[in-house]
Design an enzyme around this catalytic site. Structure first.
Site, PDB file in Angstrom:
ATOM      1  N   HIS A 121     -13.459 -43.350  11.748  1.00  0.00           N
ATOM      2  CA  HIS A 121     -13.069 -42.821  10.443  1.00  0.00           C
ATOM      3  C   HIS A 121     -11.957 -43.648   9.826  1.00  0.00           C
ATOM      4  O   HIS A 121     -11.249 -44.390  10.507  1.00  0.00           O
ATOM      5  CB  HIS A 121     -12.661 -41.347  10.544  1.00  0.00           C
ATOM      6  CG  HIS A 121     -11.413 -41.065  11.322  1.00  0.00           C
ATOM      7  ND1 HIS A 121     -10.144 -41.248  10.809  1.00  0.00           N
ATOM      8  CD2 HIS A 121     -11.236 -40.592  12.573  1.00  0.00           C
ATOM      9  CE1 HIS A 121      -9.243 -40.895  11.707  1.00  0.00           C
ATOM     10  NE2 HIS A 121      -9.883 -40.498  12.800  1.00  0.00           N
ATOM     11  N   CYS A 137     -10.106 -40.644  18.391  1.00  0.00           N
ATOM     12  CA  CYS A 137     -11.088 -41.306  17.524  1.00  0.00           C
ATOM     13  C   CYS A 137     -10.790 -42.794  17.397  1.00  0.00           C
ATOM     14  O   CYS A 137      -9.781 -43.290  17.899  1.00  0.00           O
ATOM     15  CB  CYS A 137     -11.067 -40.668  16.138  1.00  0.00           C
ATOM     16  SG  CYS A 137     -11.758 -38.998  16.081  1.00  0.00           S
TER      17      CYS A 137
END
EC number: 2.-.-.-
Length: 174
Positions: A121, A137
């Site tokens: 992301h 992440c």
């Protein structure tokens, strides 16, 4: 722009390498977990092994769109917004949601990457790349992610490994 069929994320290099038919086409800096590699739910670590892109979220959203619960809040990231919400882990612009492919390692049970909500992301440009800082992440610059997003098909293979990228992949791009 050619579609990619493999993303290799090197935890050692803090780089994403994009391949099509074995040829290196793309190299981007990333930021993986501050807590290092690991697969357990709640660890705040980046899971290793073979994954697939199971969902693509955010196509057409503006650069810096703020996503919470995988939905656009209607906000665009700004320094002022960051001051108002200092506790947020900013997920911006696009999401490539990963699913593990290796039962017992990164799929099913307490090691399930998809259930851990592990994404590639976007992140604020004020956040450093090339060093581990995320909560598990893989963070990318917003502009890099927006460029990458259309080149990554559903089910694209994503390999996350501790090792540095092999010499042949680290060679200059054509």
């Amino acid at each position: 722009m050619r579609a990619l069929d493999l993303l290799h994320i090197s935890l050692a290099d803090q780089c994403l390498y994009g391949f099509a038919d074995g040829q290196l086409l793309l190299r981007l800096p990333v930021s993986t977990a501050l807590n290092g590699p690991g697969e357990l739910n709640g660890s705040g670590c980046t899971p290793r092994g073979l994954h697939r892109v199971r969902a693509k979220i955010g196509e057409g959203l503006p650069l810096g769109a703020v996503l919470r619960g995988r939905r656009w809040t209607g906000e665009l990231w700004s320094a002022e917004l960051a001051v108002r919400f200092p506790e947020r882990d900013w997920i911006l612009s696009r999401i490539l949601w990963l699913s593990g492919c290796e039962p017992g390692r990164n799929r099913l049970g307490v090691v399930d990457t998809f259930r851990r909500y592990i994404y590639l992301h976007g992140t604020p440009d004020s956040e450093p790349m090339g060093e581990p800082r995320s909560h598990g992440c893989i963070r990318l610059r917003n502009a890099d992610l927006v460029e990458l997003f259309p080149r990554v098909p559903f089910n694209c293979a994503v390999r996350i490994e501790e090792a540095a990228c092999p010499d042949w992949a680290a060679a200059p791009l054509n």
